[in-house]
Design a protein around this motif. Structure first.
Motif, PDB file in Angstrom:
ATOM      1  N   ARG A  86       0.833  -1.208   0.000  1.00 19.86           N
ATOM      2  CA  ARG A  86       0.000   0.000   0.000  1.00 19.86           C
ATOM      3  C   ARG A  86       0.866   1.255   0.000  1.00 19.86           C
ATOM      4  O   ARG A  86       1.969   1.255   0.558  1.00 19.86           O
ATOM      5  CB  ARG A  86      -0.910   0.026   1.228  1.00 19.86           C
ATOM      6  CG  ARG A  86      -1.879  -1.135   1.286  1.00 19.86           C
ATOM      7  CD  ARG A  86      -2.561  -1.174   2.632  1.00 19.86           C
ATOM      8  NE  ARG A  86      -3.580  -0.157   2.783  1.00 19.86           N
ATOM      9  CZ  ARG A  86      -3.853   0.454   3.920  1.00 19.86           C
ATOM     10  NH1 ARG A  86      -3.151   0.202   5.006  1.00 19.86           N
ATOM     11  NH2 ARG A  86      -4.810   1.352   3.975  1.00 19.86           N
ATOM     12  N   ASP A  87       0.352   2.301  -0.633  1.00 22.89           N
ATOM     13  CA  ASP A  87       1.010   3.610  -0.595  1.00 22.89           C
ATOM     14  C   ASP A  87      -0.083   4.666  -0.598  1.00 22.89           C
ATOM     15  O   ASP A  87      -0.850   4.765  -1.567  1.00 22.89           O
ATOM     16  CB  ASP A  87       1.939   3.788  -1.805  1.00 22.89           C
ATOM     17  CG  ASP A  87       2.823   5.022  -1.666  1.00 22.89           C
ATOM     18  OD1 ASP A  87       2.294   6.087  -1.233  1.00 22.89           O
ATOM     19  OD2 ASP A  87       4.016   4.934  -1.972  1.00 22.89           O
ATOM     20  N   LYS A  88      -0.162   5.439   0.475  1.00 25.51           N
ATOM     21  CA  LYS A  88      -1.289   6.383   0.599  1.00 25.51           C
ATOM     22  C   LYS A  88      -1.200   7.546  -0.381  1.00 25.51           C
ATOM     23  O   LYS A  88      -2.151   8.316  -0.507  1.00 25.51           O
ATOM     24  CB  LYS A  88      -1.415   6.899   2.032  1.00 25.51           C
ATOM     25  CG  LYS A  88      -0.316   7.813   2.481  1.00 25.51           C
ATOM     26  CD  LYS A  88      -0.652   8.362   3.852  1.00 25.51           C
ATOM     27  CE  LYS A  88       0.455   9.270   4.342  1.00 25.51           C
ATOM     28  NZ  LYS A  88       0.126   9.907   5.618  1.00 25.51           N
ATOM     29  N   ASN A  89      -0.062   7.666  -1.095  1.00 27.68           N
ATOM     30  CA  ASN A  89       0.061   8.725  -2.096  1.00 27.68           C
ATOM     31  C   ASN A  89      -0.168   8.226  -3.524  1.00 27.68           C
ATOM     32  O   ASN A  89       0.055   8.967  -4.483  1.00 27.68           O
ATOM     33  CB  ASN A  89       1.438   9.381  -2.003  1.00 27.68           C
ATOM     34  CG  ASN A  89       1.629  10.055  -0.658  1.00 27.68           C
ATOM     35  OD1 ASN A  89       0.762  10.805  -0.212  1.00 27.68           O
ATOM     36  ND2 ASN A  89       2.738   9.765   0.010  1.00 27.68           N
ATOM     37  N   ASN A 114     -10.926   4.644   0.008  1.00 32.79           N
ATOM     38  CA  ASN A 114      -9.535   4.671  -0.444  1.00 32.79           C
ATOM     39  C   ASN A 114      -8.692   3.745   0.423  1.00 32.79           C
ATOM     40  O   ASN A 114      -8.445   4.043   1.586  1.00 32.79           O
ATOM     41  CB  ASN A 114      -8.966   6.089  -0.368  1.00 32.79           C
ATOM     42  CG  ASN A 114      -9.558   6.994  -1.434  1.00 32.79           C
ATOM     43  OD1 ASN A 114     -10.152   6.518  -2.406  1.00 32.79           O
ATOM     44  ND2 ASN A 114      -9.410   8.287  -1.271  1.00 32.79           N
ATOM     45  N   TYR A 115      -8.257   2.645  -0.143  1.00 37.81           N
ATOM     46  CA  TYR A 115      -7.436   1.677   0.587  1.00 37.81           C
ATOM     47  C   TYR A 115      -5.985   1.739   0.102  1.00 37.81           C
ATOM     48  O   TYR A 115      -5.072   1.363   0.810  1.00 37.81           O
ATOM     49  CB  TYR A 115      -8.011   0.275   0.395  1.00 37.81           C
ATOM     50  CG  TYR A 115      -7.314  -0.788   1.231  1.00 37.81           C
ATOM     51  CD1 TYR A 115      -7.536  -0.872   2.606  1.00 37.81           C
ATOM     52  CD2 TYR A 115      -6.437  -1.708   0.647  1.00 37.81           C
ATOM     53  CE1 TYR A 115      -6.898  -1.844   3.376  1.00 37.81           C
ATOM     54  CE2 TYR A 115      -5.803  -2.678   1.406  1.00 37.81           C
ATOM     55  CZ  TYR A 115      -6.041  -2.739   2.772  1.00 37.81           C
ATOM     56  OH  TYR A 115      -5.407  -3.704   3.528  1.00 37.81           O
ATOM     57  N   TYR A 116      -5.790   2.199  -1.105  1.00 36.72           N
ATOM     58  CA  TYR A 116      -4.457   2.463  -1.679  1.00 36.72           C
ATOM     59  C   TYR A 116      -3.580   1.210  -1.777  1.00 36.72           C
ATOM     60  O   TYR A 116      -2.377   1.291  -1.560  1.00 36.72           O
ATOM     61  CB  TYR A 116      -3.715   3.516  -0.845  1.00 36.72           C
ATOM     62  CG  TYR A 116      -4.468   4.792  -0.563  1.00 36.72           C
ATOM     63  CD1 TYR A 116      -4.807   5.667  -1.594  1.00 36.72           C
ATOM     64  CD2 TYR A 116      -4.820   5.143   0.741  1.00 36.72           C
ATOM     65  CE1 TYR A 116      -5.485   6.851  -1.333  1.00 36.72           C
ATOM     66  CE2 TYR A 116      -5.488   6.330   1.015  1.00 36.72           C
ATOM     67  CZ  TYR A 116      -5.823   7.181  -0.029  1.00 36.72           C
ATOM     68  OH  TYR A 116      -6.486   8.350   0.251  1.00 36.72           O
ATOM     69  N   TRP A 159       2.228   1.355   3.614  1.00 38.78           N
ATOM     70  CA  TRP A 159       1.381   2.087   4.561  1.00 38.78           C
ATOM     71  C   TRP A 159       0.559   1.115   5.420  1.00 38.78           C
ATOM     72  O   TRP A 159      -0.115   0.226   4.899  1.00 38.78           O
ATOM     73  CB  TRP A 159       0.464   3.007   3.769  1.00 38.78           C
ATOM     74  CG  TRP A 159      -0.241   4.043   4.584  1.00 38.78           C
ATOM     75  CD1 TRP A 159       0.307   4.883   5.498  1.00 38.78           C
ATOM     76  CD2 TRP A 159      -1.637   4.347   4.535  1.00 38.78           C
ATOM     77  NE1 TRP A 159      -0.660   5.707   6.024  1.00 38.78           N
ATOM     78  CE2 TRP A 159      -1.862   5.404   5.454  1.00 38.78           C
ATOM     79  CE3 TRP A 159      -2.714   3.852   3.803  1.00 38.78           C
ATOM     80  CZ2 TRP A 159      -3.123   5.959   5.661  1.00 38.78           C
ATOM     81  CZ3 TRP A 159      -3.964   4.412   4.007  1.00 38.78           C
ATOM     82  CH2 TRP A 159      -4.156   5.451   4.927  1.00 38.78           C
TER      83      TRP A 159
END
Lengths: 299, 285
Positions: free
Chosen positions: A48-51, A227-229, A293
């Motif tokens: 995961r990457d929140k960006n 939003n799980y990214y 993340w």
């Protein structure tokens, strides 16, 4: 009573079934890449990457490539990304990237293109690569393919519980309604068709903005997307789907404040394991590697 | 829940209910009609839900405005009012009671049922203009459907005490057996188009339990279904109709004439006896 019946009581009394059923109803090409490296465990990578998405939901391509590379390195156990991708693509491959074009939640175009670029980078001839969903039966590349990549977003589904990797091969079927009985219980068969059997090199379940509940005839409302990214990657589509399903179930419980089982349950994921032996749905037999993340991981 | 409506069959056709485009909107393309066979061509992946509730046909109309917002209007003829009610209970989380005989608004989507018709009005986005248009469309369609339908009788059998508001689903296809709580993966109770089934939620979220009531054609069939319940869920060596199971919850069941009644995830035997007693009383009334 047929022995295949699995009631809640049976799940509670049978520890073997419970392991799968607790996450309820909670795969793999004939050759499971990477599986042998971990004994009997199916390795699944959740990264995961929140960006990864901007405020308008656009995908950051550079971060996407980083996620894919890192995820694949972990999945294959290779030290370098080039070696990892070399496990997936061979220069003489005829490659079908099986995407999904569902209006409300399609496979991101950036991901499709990146996979194509990775294949070309490994020597696959561009003219021997096709990205397709509903036209695969009439696509000469898919029909002659030596390798498939199965890639699509995770969502709930009116009739099969979820639309995920196992269901993504439905467009290869000659007779779609033949897979509808018993809420699409036998979708795993799609992975044993002559055109698909043993060809899937990589499964990617897109978890950037999963749909965890559906309303209305078209089963979509943005209220039920979050939003799980993330991306879930694996060689075993049953294990990847099972992992994605657990996240979806956890989100539903968080959102509704109580157990709110998928309606209907995604029994095809369990049956892909217990009936069709395509892979494992049992979380106890899945080596889940979590990268990136960690907030609101839900698993 | 307790309001029953006159079952007046209507000769009206779904084309009669299509609304005019509100001011600022226009019809974007020719209306389209689908039946249970062609529905697959229209609803991507979701046709089976409506077919499982006996859908006869559906008409769809697209409208659009200058800013290219789109609204999709769908009117389903579900053959019988119980089916329209059933498919509404499948989707709604609460009945806001604004349109038709039961309605709920989700962001950008309005659903309601009236008589044997189920209506969905869905926009690609939501803003004040869209919301206002959806409201106008729903009102117009609801007014054009001049008849009302009857809810399935089985709904009125549910004990009202501790019943979660709008916490029930009516169905006659086994796929929906697990709507609130996983019970079984197969059609163990023989639910089909000749049965009426209702699953209802009782108690608070922390203390949730589930009542399943199925009406069969006759007593022989309900007895047979109870035998399955006993085999699959109870201790076969005992005559007890309720028992505490491995997760600490209680379950129990019985029959009353042509009805099978089962309780799952109950906090105590007392609660099972109370609910079964009450619904039995309602059946015999």
């Amino acid at each position: 009573m047929k022995s295949k019946t699995i009631t809640r009581r049976k799940l509670l009394k049978n520890s073997t079934l419970a392991a799968i059923g607790a996450s309820l109803f909670f795969t793999s090409p004939m050759k499971i890449y990477g599986k042998s490296r971990q004994g009997n465990l199916s390795r699944v990578v959740l990264i995961r990457d929140k960006n990864i998405l901007d405020e308008n939901g656009n995908v950051n391509k550079a971060l996407l490539e980083k996620m894919l590379d890192e995820g694949l390195v972990k999945l294959t156990g290779m030290k370098f990304r080039e070696d990892a991708w070399a496990q997936i693509f061979k220069p003489n491959d005829v490659l079908g990237i099986k995407t999904n074009v569902w209006t409300h939640l399609p496979t991101p175009r950036e991901l499709e293109n990146l996979l194509k670029e990775k294949a070309i980078g490994m020597g696959v001839i561009p003219e021997k690569i096709s990205i397709n969903d509903r036209g695969v039966k009439n696509d000469p590349i898919f029909q002659k393919s030596t390798a498939l990549i199965n890639v699509r977003p995770m969502r709930t589904h009116n009739w099969s519980g979820v639309g995920s990797l196992l269901k993504n091969y439905i467009t290869f079927a000659e007779d779609l309604p033949a897979y509808h009985p018993d809420s699409c219980a036998d979708l795993a068969k799609l992975h044993n068709l002559p055109v698909t059997k043993g060809k899937t090199r990589l499964n990617i379940l897109v978890m950037f903005t999963p749909l965890f509940h559906g309303v209305g005839p078209h089963h979509y409302n943005k209220k039920y997307v979050w939003n799980y990214y993330g991306l879930i990657m694996g060689f075993d589509p049953v294990a990847v789907d099972s992992t994605g399903l657990r996240i979806l179930q956890a989100k539903r419980k968080e959102y509704f404040g109580e157990d709110q089982p998928l309606n209907p349950p995604a029994k095809h994921i369990m049956l892909a394991d217990t009936r069709h032996k395509l892979g494992t749905a049992d979380p106890g037999k899945i080596e889940l590697i979590k990268l990136g993340w960690e907030e609101d991981l839900l698993i | 829940m307790s309001i029953l409506f006159a079952n007046i069959s209507t000769p009206q056709n779904i084309t009669d209910f299509l609304p005019a485009a509100p001011a600022g909107w226009k019809i974007a393309m020719e209306d389209k009609m689908y039946d249970s066979k062609s529905l697959y061509d229209y609803i991507d992946g979701g046709a089976e839900l409506y077919i499982s509730y006996g859908m006869k046909e559906v008409i769809s109309r697209f409208i659009t405005n200058e800013t290219r917002d789109e609204i999709r209007i769908e009117i389903f003829d579900m053959s019988e009012s119980k089916n329209a009610f059933g498919v509404f209970t499948h989707t709604r989380t609460q009945n806001e009671g604004i349109h038709g005989q039961g309605s709920q608004y989700f962001p950008g989507t309005q659903i309601f049922w009236k008589d044997r018709f189920y209506v969905s009005i869905m926009a690609t986005d939501e803003n004040e203009t869209i919301r206002s248009a959806i409201e106008d469309l729903a009102s117009e369609i609801s007014n054009k459907i001049t008849t009302t339908g009857k809810m399935p009788d089985i709904v009125s059998l549910l004990p009202e005490e501790n019943l979660t508001e709008d916490g029930c689903i009516y169905f006659h296809h086994y796929i929906w057996l697990n709507s609130y709580y996983y019970i079984a993966n197969d059609n163990i109770f023989g639910i089909d188009k000749h049965t009426n089934a209702i699953l209802a939620k009782y108690g608070s979220k922390e203390n949730r339990h589930y009542l399943l009531c199925i009406e069969y054609a006759n007593e022989e069939k309900s007895d047979s279904a109870y035998s399955v319940f006993k085999t699959q869920f109870l201790d076969q060596q005992s005559d007890e109709t309720a028992m505490q199971i491995e997760d600490g919850s209680w379950l129990g069941g019985t029959t009353c004439g042509k009805y099978l009644i089962c309780l799952f995830n109950a906090p105590s035997k007392t609660e099972i006896n109370k609910l079964i007693g009450k619904i039995t009383e309602n059946i015999q009334r």
